[in-house]
Design a protein around this motif. Structure first.
Motif, PDB file in Angstrom:
ATOM      1  N   PRO A  25     -22.299  32.370  33.971  1.00 52.20           N
ATOM      2  CA  PRO A  25     -23.125  31.312  34.432  1.00 52.20           C
ATOM      3  C   PRO A  25     -23.533  30.129  33.837  1.00 52.20           C
ATOM      4  O   PRO A  25     -23.889  30.348  32.686  1.00 52.20           O
ATOM      5  N   GLY A  26     -23.284  28.808  34.305  1.00 52.85           N
ATOM      6  CA  GLY A  26     -23.665  27.719  33.545  1.00 52.85           C
ATOM      7  C   GLY A  26     -22.733  27.190  32.317  1.00 52.85           C
ATOM      8  O   GLY A  26     -22.796  26.360  31.878  1.00 52.85           O
ATOM      9  N   LEU A  27     -21.581  27.861  32.422  1.00 48.96           N
ATOM     10  CA  LEU A  27     -20.514  27.517  31.109  1.00 48.96           C
ATOM     11  C   LEU A  27     -19.780  26.118  31.531  1.00 48.96           C
ATOM     12  O   LEU A  27     -19.848  25.193  30.656  1.00 48.96           O
ATOM     13  N   VAL A  28     -19.472  26.014  32.863  1.00 45.07           N
ATOM     14  CA  VAL A  28     -18.884  24.677  33.017  1.00 45.07           C
ATOM     15  C   VAL A  28     -19.900  23.660  32.940  1.00 45.07           C
ATOM     16  O   VAL A  28     -19.390  22.638  32.336  1.00 45.07           O
ATOM     17  N   GLU A  29     -21.279  23.915  33.412  1.00 43.55           N
ATOM     18  CA  GLU A  29     -21.921  23.001  33.273  1.00 43.55           C
ATOM     19  C   GLU A  29     -22.302  22.477  31.493  1.00 43.55           C
ATOM     20  O   GLU A  29     -22.591  21.238  31.299  1.00 43.55           O
ATOM     21  N   LEU A 137     -34.699  21.139  25.204  1.00 38.15           N
ATOM     22  CA  LEU A 137     -33.486  22.168  25.374  1.00 38.15           C
ATOM     23  C   LEU A 137     -32.244  21.378  25.869  1.00 38.15           C
ATOM     24  O   LEU A 137     -32.378  20.390  26.620  1.00 38.15           O
ATOM     25  N   GLY A 138     -31.214  22.090  25.418  1.00 39.68           N
ATOM     26  CA  GLY A 138     -30.108  21.388  25.738  1.00 39.68           C
ATOM     27  C   GLY A 138     -29.103  21.169  24.787  1.00 39.68           C
ATOM     28  O   GLY A 138     -29.316  21.594  23.685  1.00 39.68           O
ATOM     29  N   MET A 139     -28.209  19.991  24.815  1.00 37.57           N
ATOM     30  CA  MET A 139     -27.353  19.852  23.818  1.00 37.57           C
ATOM     31  C   MET A 139     -28.025  18.938  22.851  1.00 37.57           C
ATOM     32  O   MET A 139     -28.711  18.246  23.160  1.00 37.57           O
TER      33      MET A 139
END
Length: 161
Positions: A25-29, A137-139
């Protein structure tokens, strides 16, 4: 037993693969966010290089180690990343707890430099240590700028907090 055609066999393999090893889950995003950040970084680096009289691009460090450990039961997580660029080693410990994040970092060998990330800035101490609190949070990517004018700035590849 009848012999299966190529397309039928591939359909069976695809079905088994999708059932036994689905895309997380969430890999594509996350992959799309990383690609967008990399594209933004490349455009920024290119425009910075155009303004830089020497035309020197920011060098990226290489991720050489990653370790993770679970901490507590409230959804806390800590992991460590190690990056290398030439003779410079960077060790960062990332802690995330209840949506807040913190980076404790060490530059080896210690040298005066400024570390920037996510709108935050820190100065490396004479022991090589720095810290950044309340990062988004995030990249994220750490940009390191040595105070020695003869040393070019460098950065980590983007990583996710």
């Amino acid at each position: 037993m009848s012999e299966m055609g190529r397309e039928d066999l591939l359909a069976v393999v695809r079905t088994v693969w999708e059932e036994r090893d689905p895309v997380p889950p969430g890999l594509v995003e996350r992959a799309q966010a990383a690609a967008a950040l990399a594209a933004t970084d490349a455009a920024t680096d290119a425009s910075d290089a155009a303004l830089d009289l020497d035309g020197e691009l920011v060098a990226l460090m290489e991720l050489v180690e990653r370790s993770e450990e679970l901490v507590g039961a409230r959804g806390s997580a800590t992991y460590t990343l190690r990056f290398v660029h030439g003779e410079t080693d960077l060790l960062v410990r990332i802690a995330v707890d209840d949506g807040r994040s913190r980076i404790d970092g060490w530059v080896v060998p210690p040298e005066p430099m400024t570390v920037r990330a996510g709108g935050h800035e820190a100065t490396v101490t004479d022991t090589g240590r720095f810290e950044l609190d309340d990062l988004p949070l995030g990249m994220l990517r750490l940009d390191l700028e040595p105070h020695d004018a003869h040393r070019a700035p460098f950065a980590t590849p983007a990583f996710e907090i």
